[in-house]
Design an enzyme around this catalytic site. Structure first.
Site, PDB file in Angstrom:
ATOM      1  N   GLY A 121     -24.996  15.607  20.950  1.00 25.08           N
ATOM      2  CA  GLY A 121     -25.273  14.709  22.072  1.00 25.08           C
ATOM      3  C   GLY A 121     -25.615  13.313  21.565  1.00 25.08           C
ATOM      4  O   GLY A 121     -25.090  12.872  20.533  1.00 25.08           O
ATOM      5  N   GLU A 156      -4.511   8.120  -0.804  1.00 22.43           N
ATOM      6  CA  GLU A 156      -3.549   9.055  -1.440  1.00 22.43           C
ATOM      7  C   GLU A 156      -2.357   9.321  -0.503  1.00 22.43           C
ATOM      8  O   GLU A 156      -1.819  10.432  -0.478  1.00 22.43           O
ATOM      9  CB  GLU A 156      -4.235  10.371  -1.829  1.00 22.43           C
ATOM     10  CG  GLU A 156      -5.132  10.263  -3.046  1.00 22.43           C
ATOM     11  CD  GLU A 156      -4.363   9.976  -4.332  1.00 22.43           C
ATOM     12  OE1 GLU A 156      -4.701   8.956  -4.974  1.00 22.43           O
ATOM     13  OE2 GLU A 156      -3.457  10.738  -4.687  1.00 22.43           O
ATOM     14  N   GLY A 199       0.846  -1.190   0.000  1.00 25.30           N
ATOM     15  CA  GLY A 199       0.000   0.000   0.000  1.00 25.30           C
ATOM     16  C   GLY A 199       0.879   1.237   0.000  1.00 25.30           C
ATOM     17  O   GLY A 199       1.233   1.765  -1.053  1.00 25.30           O
TER      18      GLY A 199
HETATM   19  C1  FAD Z   1     -11.818   3.601   0.356  1.00 28.88           C
HETATM   20  C2  FAD Z   1     -10.439   3.397  -0.218  1.00 28.88           C
HETATM   21  C3  FAD Z   1     -10.198   3.740  -1.541  1.00 28.88           C
HETATM   22  C4  FAD Z   1      -8.953   3.510  -2.107  1.00 28.88           C
HETATM   23  N1  FAD Z   1      -8.765   3.751  -3.452  1.00 28.88           N
HETATM   24  C5  FAD Z   1      -7.609   3.352  -4.033  1.00 28.88           C
HETATM   25  C6  FAD Z   1      -7.457   3.384  -5.473  1.00 28.88           C
HETATM   26  O1  FAD Z   1      -8.367   3.803  -6.207  1.00 28.88           O
HETATM   27  N2  FAD Z   1      -6.302   2.921  -6.017  1.00 28.88           N
HETATM   28  C7  FAD Z   1      -5.285   2.430  -5.249  1.00 28.88           C
HETATM   29  O2  FAD Z   1      -4.281   2.016  -5.813  1.00 28.88           O
HETATM   30  N3  FAD Z   1      -5.397   2.381  -3.887  1.00 28.88           N
HETATM   31  C8  FAD Z   1      -6.522   2.822  -3.276  1.00 28.88           C
HETATM   32  N4  FAD Z   1      -6.670   2.738  -1.901  1.00 28.88           N
HETATM   33  C9  FAD Z   1      -5.568   2.195  -1.111  1.00 28.88           C
HETATM   34  C10 FAD Z   1      -4.905   3.234  -0.210  1.00 28.88           C
HETATM   35  O3  FAD Z   1      -4.199   4.156  -0.992  1.00 28.88           O
HETATM   36  C11 FAD Z   1      -4.022   2.462   0.784  1.00 28.88           C
HETATM   37  O4  FAD Z   1      -4.896   1.782   1.672  1.00 28.88           O
HETATM   38  C12 FAD Z   1      -3.079   3.369   1.534  1.00 28.88           C
HETATM   39  O5  FAD Z   1      -2.101   3.877   0.678  1.00 28.88           O
HETATM   40  C13 FAD Z   1      -2.391   2.668   2.704  1.00 28.88           C
HETATM   41  O6  FAD Z   1      -1.863   1.430   2.321  1.00 28.88           O
HETATM   42  P1  FAD Z   1      -2.171   0.124   3.204  1.00 28.88           P
HETATM   43  O7  FAD Z   1      -3.651   0.095   3.420  1.00 28.88           O
HETATM   44  O8  FAD Z   1      -1.535  -1.038   2.559  1.00 28.88           O
HETATM   45  O9  FAD Z   1      -1.500   0.419   4.602  1.00 28.88           O
HETATM   46  P2  FAD Z   1       0.043   0.129   4.971  1.00 28.88           P
HETATM   47  O10 FAD Z   1       0.938   0.689   3.943  1.00 28.88           O
HETATM   48  O11 FAD Z   1       0.174  -1.311   5.327  1.00 28.88           O
HETATM   49  O12 FAD Z   1       0.175   0.989   6.302  1.00 28.88           O
HETATM   50  C14 FAD Z   1      -0.291   0.540   7.571  1.00 28.88           C
HETATM   51  C15 FAD Z   1       0.104   1.599   8.602  1.00 28.88           C
HETATM   52  O13 FAD Z   1       1.538   1.705   8.649  1.00 28.88           O
HETATM   53  C16 FAD Z   1       1.922   3.051   8.399  1.00 28.88           C
HETATM   54  N5  FAD Z   1       3.181   3.079   7.640  1.00 28.88           N
HETATM   55  C17 FAD Z   1       3.480   2.424   6.492  1.00 28.88           C
HETATM   56  N6  FAD Z   1       4.727   2.733   6.082  1.00 28.88           N
HETATM   57  C18 FAD Z   1       5.209   3.616   6.983  1.00 28.88           C
HETATM   58  C19 FAD Z   1       6.445   4.321   7.129  1.00 28.88           C
HETATM   59  N7  FAD Z   1       7.425   4.193   6.206  1.00 28.88           N
HETATM   60  N8  FAD Z   1       6.606   5.128   8.184  1.00 28.88           N
HETATM   61  C20 FAD Z   1       5.618   5.284   9.088  1.00 28.88           C
HETATM   62  N9  FAD Z   1       4.425   4.662   9.020  1.00 28.88           N
HETATM   63  C21 FAD Z   1       4.230   3.838   7.983  1.00 28.88           C
HETATM   64  C22 FAD Z   1       0.778   3.652   7.607  1.00 28.88           C
HETATM   65  O14 FAD Z   1       0.768   5.057   7.695  1.00 28.88           O
HETATM   66  C23 FAD Z   1      -0.414   2.993   8.276  1.00 28.88           C
HETATM   67  O15 FAD Z   1      -0.734   3.676   9.441  1.00 28.88           O
HETATM   68  C24 FAD Z   1      -7.903   2.987  -1.314  1.00 28.88           C
HETATM   69  C25 FAD Z   1      -8.145   2.673   0.042  1.00 28.88           C
HETATM   70  C26 FAD Z   1      -9.394   2.858   0.589  1.00 28.88           C
HETATM   71  C27 FAD Z   1      -9.621   2.449   2.020  1.00 28.88           C
END
Ligand code: FAD
Length: 382
Positions: A340, A364, A130
């Site tokens: 409330g 994003e 992600g």
């Molecule tokens: C409703 C929705 C719509 C979306 N639409 C799209 C889309 O159209 N196309 C697409 O490609 N994606 C899409 N996404 C995906 C979204 O961009 C990702 O969920 C997001 O980038 C986070 O990735 P992850 O969920 O794998 O979390 P992870 O990357 O696994 O992160 C988990 C936690 O670890 C933290 N973390 C990770 N790396 C670090 C670091 N280096 N330092 C500190 N903290 C860190 C993160 O901030 C987070 O708190 C969508 C997600 C949702 C929920």
């Protein structure tokens, strides 16, 4: 502040606000409850140029600037974040086509999207990649003049309603470093092996579509590559400022929508023989909320204005998104507090804003990722 809204921007804001109040808000509860994609509202939005405000007219858009796009997102979101997302994110990923697409790709794919007849999306995220975009595992292997794509993309906005997606896949399996060797492909929904599985059980923005996409031996011709082979990651990085500013505008709209509900409610609800708005504790909450929203709006408009002038303001866009998304979550929380116990009940719009706010801190780039970018920029590393 260097920028000023033009007469055109003000008029657009007025029209979008009216549309949000008269068309979007009345449909919000039902679309949220049933995770219903708002097809009829999209038809209406098309007539008012709300689908692609900033895409040039020659490619089917309204030909305005990015600030106009931010204004439309903010105002429609103020009506309802889920429906607004369904309307304004139909073009998600269009910048790749605009900037790097061939003239043929633009005519075939961008024009129908900008006109609102087609939907597109951008598929980067995978179950195990992600925030760490460069770790994607989806593979595209060359066979003759075609590429064969295999992999899984998750959390894809518009995934099950899109006519095509931009799929980011690895084309170099042994690059000198992992950011290299990723390519962007246009993949149409009717290609064999393209499977979209809707993800309906989401917490907020429930009127918008989300899906998991599985690609099993999907064959696409070479001419479906956008931009340069193996340069997809670098192409993508150029557009995060736009995406992040768009999410910041969404967050401002959520905060303002939640504030409106609380402001109205505080003037109606009575306790201890007075309207609750007469309590200084409530007035101070409203004052803090209004101030935070204004600050978030200014950061967002500044980033949007810089983009309108041809800039790619990575730091400003990340600051706008980081700040506005926190404001959205905090203002929605305070707005619910002002309601409330009634704020905890689904009939009140504030409950939706509270749930919808959270997404702005996640997609994003999460808030943690925004802080990394801002810090890198402060240290002169980007
Ligand atoms: C409703 C929705 C719509 C979306 N639409 C799209 C889309 O159209 N196309 C697409 O490609 N994606 C899409 N996404 C995906 C979204 O961009 C990702 O969920 C997001 O980038 C986070 O990735 P992850 O969920 O794998 O979390 P992870 O990357 O696994 O992160 C988990 C936690 O670890 C933290 N973390 C990770 N790396 C670090 C670091 N280096 N330092 C500190 N903290 C860190 C993160 O901030 C987070 O708190 C969508 C997600 C949702 C929920």
């Amino acid at each position: 502040m260097e920028f000023e809204l033009s007469e055109e921007h003000r008029l657009l804001r007025k029209t979008a606000r009216k549309f949000a109040e008269e068309v979007i808000r009345p449909a919000a509860e039902e679309c949220d409850e049933h995770a219903k994609y708002p097809h009829e509202i999209i038809e209406e939005a098309k007539k008012l140029d709300f689908i692609a405000p900033a895409i040039p007219q020659q490619y089917g858009g309204a030909g305005m600037d990015f600030l106009a796009q931010a204004i439309v997102i903010e105002e429609l979101t103020r009506g309802d974040p889920g429906i607004a997302q369904a309307v304004t994110a139909r073009i998600f990923g269009c910048d790749m086509l605009l900037e790097f697409g061939t003239e043929e790709q633009k005519k075939k794919f961008l024009v129908p999207v900008a006109k609102g007849d087609w939907v597109m999306g951008s598929a980067i995220t995978e179950p195990e990649a992600g925030s760490d975009v460069a770790s994607i595992k989806t593979r595209a292997e060359k066979k003759g003049n075609e590429y064969v794509i295999n992999g899984t993309k998750t959390f894809i906005t518009n995934g099950s309603v899109a006519d095509f997606l931009i799929i980011f896949a690895r084309t170099d399996f042994n690059p000198p470093e992992k950011h290299m060797g990723i390519t962007a492909f246009i993949v149409e929904k009717d290609r064999q092996g393209y499977i979209a599985e809707p993800l309906k059980k989401k917490m907020g923005i429930r009127a918008s579509d989300l899906a998991e996409i599985t690609l099993k031996d999907v064959q696409v011709p070479e001419e479906n590559i956008i931009g340069q082979l193996s340069m997809g990651f670098y192409h993508l990085m150029q557009f995060f400022s736009r995406g992040r500013t768009a999410v910041a505008a969404q967050a401002v709209g959520i905060a303002q929508g939640a504030f409106d509900e609380a402001f109205k409610y505080a003037q109606e609800r009575q306790a201890f023989g007075r309207h609750i708005v007469d309590f200084q504790a409530i007035q101070f909450k409203l004052a803090d909320m209004a101030t935070d929203i204004e600050a978030a709006r200014l950061l967002t408009y500044r980033a949007a204005w810089q983009i309108s002038r041809g800039g790619n303001p990575a730091r400003e866009a990340s600051m706008a998104k980081l700040f506005a998304s926190r404001v959205a979550r905090e203002v929605a929380n305070e707005a619910l507090q002002i309601h409330g116990g009634y704020g905890f009940i689904k009939e009140y719009a504030v409950e939706r804003f509270y749930r919808d706010a959270k997404i702005t801190e996640l997609y994003e780039g999460t808030s943690e990722i925004q802080r990394i970018i801002i810090a890198r920029s402060l240290l002169g590393k980007i």
